[in-house]
Design an enzyme around this catalytic site. Structure first.
Site, PDB file in Angstrom:
ATOM      1  N   SER A 143     -83.864  37.410  22.014  1.00 39.12           N
ATOM      2  CA  SER A 143     -83.584  37.632  23.259  1.00 39.12           C
ATOM      3  C   SER A 143     -83.151  39.080  23.742  1.00 39.12           C
ATOM      4  O   SER A 143     -84.064  40.081  23.546  1.00 39.12           O
ATOM      5  CB  SER A 143     -82.492  36.393  23.639  1.00 39.12           C
ATOM      6  OG  SER A 143     -82.366  36.394  25.425  1.00 39.12           O
ATOM      7  N   ASP A 239     -90.938  29.720  28.020  1.00 37.90           N
ATOM      8  CA  ASP A 239     -89.887  30.338  28.078  1.00 37.90           C
ATOM      9  C   ASP A 239     -90.129  31.406  29.209  1.00 37.90           C
ATOM     10  O   ASP A 239     -91.195  31.911  29.358  1.00 37.90           O
ATOM     11  CB  ASP A 239     -89.834  31.099  26.786  1.00 37.90           C
ATOM     12  CG  ASP A 239     -88.434  32.280  26.288  1.00 37.90           C
ATOM     13  OD1 ASP A 239     -88.173  32.979  27.204  1.00 37.90           O
ATOM     14  OD2 ASP A 239     -88.013  32.117  25.509  1.00 37.90           O
ATOM     15  N   HIS A 269     -86.404  28.721  25.938  1.00 36.61           N
ATOM     16  CA  HIS A 269     -85.617  30.055  25.485  1.00 36.61           C
ATOM     17  C   HIS A 269     -84.795  29.843  24.336  1.00 36.61           C
ATOM     18  O   HIS A 269     -83.513  29.062  24.478  1.00 36.61           O
ATOM     19  CB  HIS A 269     -84.842  30.778  26.420  1.00 36.61           C
ATOM     20  CG  HIS A 269     -84.627  32.269  26.384  1.00 36.61           C
ATOM     21  ND1 HIS A 269     -85.384  33.211  26.144  1.00 36.61           N
ATOM     22  CD2 HIS A 269     -83.156  32.815  26.240  1.00 36.61           C
ATOM     23  CE1 HIS A 269     -84.693  34.155  25.860  1.00 36.61           C
ATOM     24  NE2 HIS A 269     -83.588  33.799  25.825  1.00 36.61           N
TER      25      HIS A 269
END
Length: 296
Positions: A143, A239, A269
């Site tokens: 991320s 995502d 995600h």
């Protein structure tokens, strides 16, 4: 509107349904989450030794099988998180591949905006380079950490350093995604575009999507990707970051960089972090680690 539950992989639906949307724009919420992360203690594992250093956590397999080293950077939207949250992942990677994993701490926005986080990751690289050659190091992250990993690789390239590869999980690469207000209506699970906009604004100190951003602040803004190290990029197809990850993979390949782009149908995600025991996540992590293990 929220991404329909039916779009989420069946194994993950029960858990994702219970996940709250955190108001990270509120300072007290960020402080609470950060405090919780700070109280985490390293796992006690018979086959992995965990060392704590200033700004670093080091995971060493008691039976090493390679001198390959992973420099890992945690996620958290650039505003929350800490290396401790990835203890299980880092220790598991060290154990399964027989490699050393070094997990970097970094300062968080908005209290410490760009370039604080990237400078801290660079300091971790410098520490690591005192122990291992650059070509034996893979830089990875998830991320926001994936975005920082990509940015660090770009900065190192320009400084004449060349890691062996980059290993990017659902990377946060492009502030221009946050500027696309139409994405607010999609309501992506776990990390949506409103949270994304706050994260980028906190980090950049300006509204995302500005015509000019600082060098290395936004990896996807780099014009020339030629010469960067080999890449693995993994992301779920539902995502928020799927589009920017796909575009970065396309541009890397166009620049002549060997790139594996791994898309997971039904993956929200960061699912491998919050549902690591699900068989769905295990298969994904096995594929990612197999790629890392094949590097020579």
């Amino acid at each position: 509107m929220t991404t329909p539950l039916s779009a989420v992989a069946p194994e993950l639906r029960a858990k994702v349904r219970r996940m709250p949307r955190l108001p990270l724009d509120r300072a007290w919420v960020r402080r609470l989450i950060r405090a919780g992360t700070g109280r985490m203690r390293p796992p006690s594992l018979p086959d992995v030794a965990v060392e704590l250093h200033p700004g670093l956590r080091v995971y060493r397999p008691r039976t090493p099988r390679s001198d390959r080293t992973l420099l890992w950077i945690h996620g958290g939207g650039l505003v929350i998180g800490g290396a401790a949250q990835d203890d299980r992942f880092c220790a598991g990677t060290a154990r399964e591949l027989g490699i050393t994993v070094v997990s970097a701490e970094y300062r968080l926005a908005p209290e410490d905006p760009y370039p604080a986080a990237l400078d801290d990751c660079h300091a971790a690289w410098t520490w690591l380079r005192g122990h291992v050659a650059a070509e034996r190091v893979v830089v990875g992250g998830q991320s926001a950490g994936g975005g920082l990993a990509a940015a660090l690789v770009q900065r190192l390239h320009d400084e004449g350093e060349r890691p062996r590869a980059q290993w990017l999980f659902c990377p946060m690469l492009d502030d221009r995604t946050a500027a696309r207000r139409a994405l607010d209506d999609v309501g992506h699970r776990v990390w949506d575009n409103r949270l994304n906009r706050f994260g980028w604004r906190a980090y950049l100190g300006t509204e995302p999507g500005a015509p000019v951003v600082p060098l290395y602040a936004v990896p996807a803004r780099r014009d020339d990707l030629a010469g960067l190290p080999e890449a693995w990029i993994g992301v779920g197809d539902i995502d928020l970051f799927h589009g920017e990850a796909a575009e970065y993979a396309r541009r890397l390949r166009a620049a002549g960089v060997a790139t594996t782009f791994h898309v997971v149908p039904g993956g929200p995600h960061g699912f491998e972090a919050w549902a690591p025991s699900a068989e769905f996540s295990r298969r994904y992590l096995a594929a990612a680690r197999a790629w890392l293990g094949r590097l020579r």
